[in-house]
Design a protein around this motif. Structure first.
Motif, mmCIF file in Angstrom:
data_model
loop_
_atom_site.group_PDB
_atom_site.id
_atom_site.type_symbol
_atom_site.label_atom_id
_atom_site.label_comp_id
_atom_site.label_asym_id
_atom_site.label_seq_id
_atom_site.Cartn_x
_atom_site.Cartn_y
_atom_site.Cartn_z
ATOM 1 N N PRO A 108 -9.865 -41.436 17.584
ATOM 2 C CA PRO A 108 -9.680 -42.889 17.231
ATOM 3 C C PRO A 108 -9.317 -43.281 15.741
ATOM 4 O O PRO A 108 -9.673 -44.415 15.358
ATOM 5 N N TRP A 109 -9.120 -42.323 15.025
ATOM 6 C CA TRP A 109 -8.899 -42.528 13.427
ATOM 7 C C TRP A 109 -7.348 -42.886 13.031
ATOM 8 O O TRP A 109 -6.397 -42.358 13.674
ATOM 9 N N MET A 110 -7.203 -43.701 12.435
ATOM 10 C CA MET A 110 -5.768 -44.159 11.977
ATOM 11 C C MET A 110 -5.945 -44.201 10.386
ATOM 12 O O MET A 110 -6.718 -44.710 9.976
ATOM 13 N N PHE B 295 -10.767 -46.946 15.927
ATOM 14 C CA PHE B 295 -10.706 -47.619 17.106
ATOM 15 C C PHE B 295 -11.771 -47.333 17.996
ATOM 16 O O PHE B 295 -12.156 -46.187 18.472
ATOM 17 N N PHE B 296 -12.546 -48.261 18.225
ATOM 18 C CA PHE B 296 -13.730 -48.192 19.150
ATOM 19 C C PHE B 296 -13.055 -48.228 20.497
ATOM 20 O O PHE B 296 -13.698 -47.232 21.419
ATOM 21 N N THR B 297 -12.206 -48.700 20.887
ATOM 22 C CA THR B 297 -11.336 -48.774 22.091
ATOM 23 C C THR B 297 -10.173 -48.710 21.695
ATOM 24 O O THR B 297 -9.606 -48.684 20.561
ATOM 25 N N ALA C 179 -10.524 -52.356 16.866
ATOM 26 C CA ALA C 179 -10.697 -51.461 15.662
ATOM 27 C C ALA C 179 -11.259 -52.166 14.455
ATOM 28 O O ALA C 179 -11.245 -53.335 14.417
ATOM 29 N N ALA C 180 -11.768 -51.249 13.829
ATOM 30 C CA ALA C 180 -12.362 -51.899 12.360
ATOM 31 C C ALA C 180 -11.319 -51.305 11.334
ATOM 32 O O ALA C 180 -11.250 -49.906 11.148
ATOM 33 N N GLU C 181 -11.259 -52.050 10.299
ATOM 34 C CA GLU C 181 -10.348 -51.462 9.225
ATOM 35 C C GLU C 181 -10.947 -51.731 7.771
ATOM 36 O O GLU C 181 -11.435 -52.682 7.620
ATOM 37 N N THR D 112 -12.295 -55.497 8.085
ATOM 38 C CA THR D 112 -11.883 -56.276 9.074
ATOM 39 C C THR D 112 -12.145 -55.673 10.559
ATOM 40 O O THR D 112 -12.136 -54.618 10.962
ATOM 41 N N LEU D 113 -12.475 -56.454 11.522
ATOM 42 C CA LEU D 113 -12.539 -56.248 12.939
ATOM 43 C C LEU D 113 -11.139 -56.913 13.552
ATOM 44 O O LEU D 113 -11.009 -57.756 13.508
ATOM 45 N N GLN D 114 -10.441 -55.710 14.064
ATOM 46 C CA GLN D 114 -9.076 -56.192 14.732
ATOM 47 C C GLN D 114 -9.001 -56.200 16.130
ATOM 48 O O GLN D 114 -9.651 -55.324 17.004
ATOM 49 N N TYR D 115 -8.141 -56.861 16.834
ATOM 50 C CA TYR D 115 -7.543 -56.811 18.107
ATOM 51 C C TYR D 115 -5.949 -56.246 17.987
ATOM 52 O O TYR D 115 -5.247 -56.880 17.514
ATOM 53 N N HIS D 116 -5.902 -55.067 18.728
ATOM 54 C CA HIS D 116 -4.455 -54.694 18.899
ATOM 55 C C HIS D 116 -3.872 -54.855 20.149
ATOM 56 O O HIS D 116 -4.538 -54.608 21.165
#
Length: 236
Positions: A44-46, A85-87, A91-93, A127-131
């Motif tokens: 889940p890491w980036m 990445f939670f899913t 993701a949270a950045e 931030t909370l993101q949608y990919h």
């Protein structure tokens, strides 16, 4: 005797053929098992490393001076972000970096060209993101979150402007701010990609200072920066 031998051989050949046929039929009836392909564990890491342009809004004022204005310098800095990445879509950045800015007076003669001061900023932003993941190597995202900026190593200008005004003390106050984000990764392979990212932070810290002669003043600096970055992505 020869007849018996030929008969025996023919019987043996017939029996061998029937046995082979039965074996083939039995083998055809058996299920065929194939080894399932190995499934790579999902990490889940980036991380990303960007060159970041900090473009501020030239806005602000000194409360005690009608018609005054303040502007802030822009900057280019290196910036690191860490994403979890939670899913596969959410993701949270967290972005990390420091930047240095100078504040200058504008507007009426009392503040025009006034060297207000300079400060370093530590502006961690979460931030909370949608990919979007169904576009192949092109992976755009949107996000929203919060920023908290810490100002440190602050110093006043200590320089007279043309109107004979000087700032002898300058202090920007730490503050919270909302943030919005849009960007994309273009993955070269499953681990490495290119990133473009744009954030807007509505950062408006209060300011207080002292003019020559010990006159206290207050104001607000509307930084409201655009953070425009490009760099490399690494997906673990």
């Amino acid at each position: 005797m020869k007849t018996r031998t030929r008969t025996a051989i023919s019987s043996f050949a017939l029996a061998a053929g029937l046995f082979g046929l039965a074996t083939a039929v039995s083998a055809a009836d058996l299920p065929v098992y194939t080894k399932a392909p190995a499934i790579e564990a999902w990490n889940p890491w980036m991380i990303r490393l960007r060159a970041l342009g900090v473009v501020t809004r030239d806005s602000g004022w000194v409360d005690q001076v009608p018609g005054s204005g303040l502007k802030t310098s822009d900057a280019i800095i290196p910036e690191l972000d860490i994403s979890y990445f939670f899913t596969r879509n959410i993701a949270a950045e967290l972005i990390l970096g420091v930047t240095r800015h100078e504040v200058t007076g504008t507007g009426v003669p009392a503040t025009a060209g006034l060297d207000v001061g300079r400060a370093w900023l530590l502006p961690p932003t979460l931030t909370l993101q949608y990919h979007f993941t169904d576009l192949g190597a092109f992976k755009p995202y949107i996000g929203a979150g919060v920023n908290y900026t810490v100002f440190f190593n602050q110093s006043a200008g200590n320089t007279f402007n043309n109107a004979g005004v000087i700032v002898t003390n300058s202090h920007l106050q730490n503050t919270w701010a909302p943030a919005a984000q849009i960007g994309f990764d273009y993955m070269i392979n499953k681990h490495v990609g290119l990133n473009v990212d744009i954030k807007k932070i509505w950062l408006r810290p209060n300011w207080d200072g002292t003019l020559g002669g010990g006159v206290p003043v207050t104001g607000k600096v509307n930084l409201d920066p655009w953070l425009i970055g490009t760099g490399l992505t690494y997906k673990f």
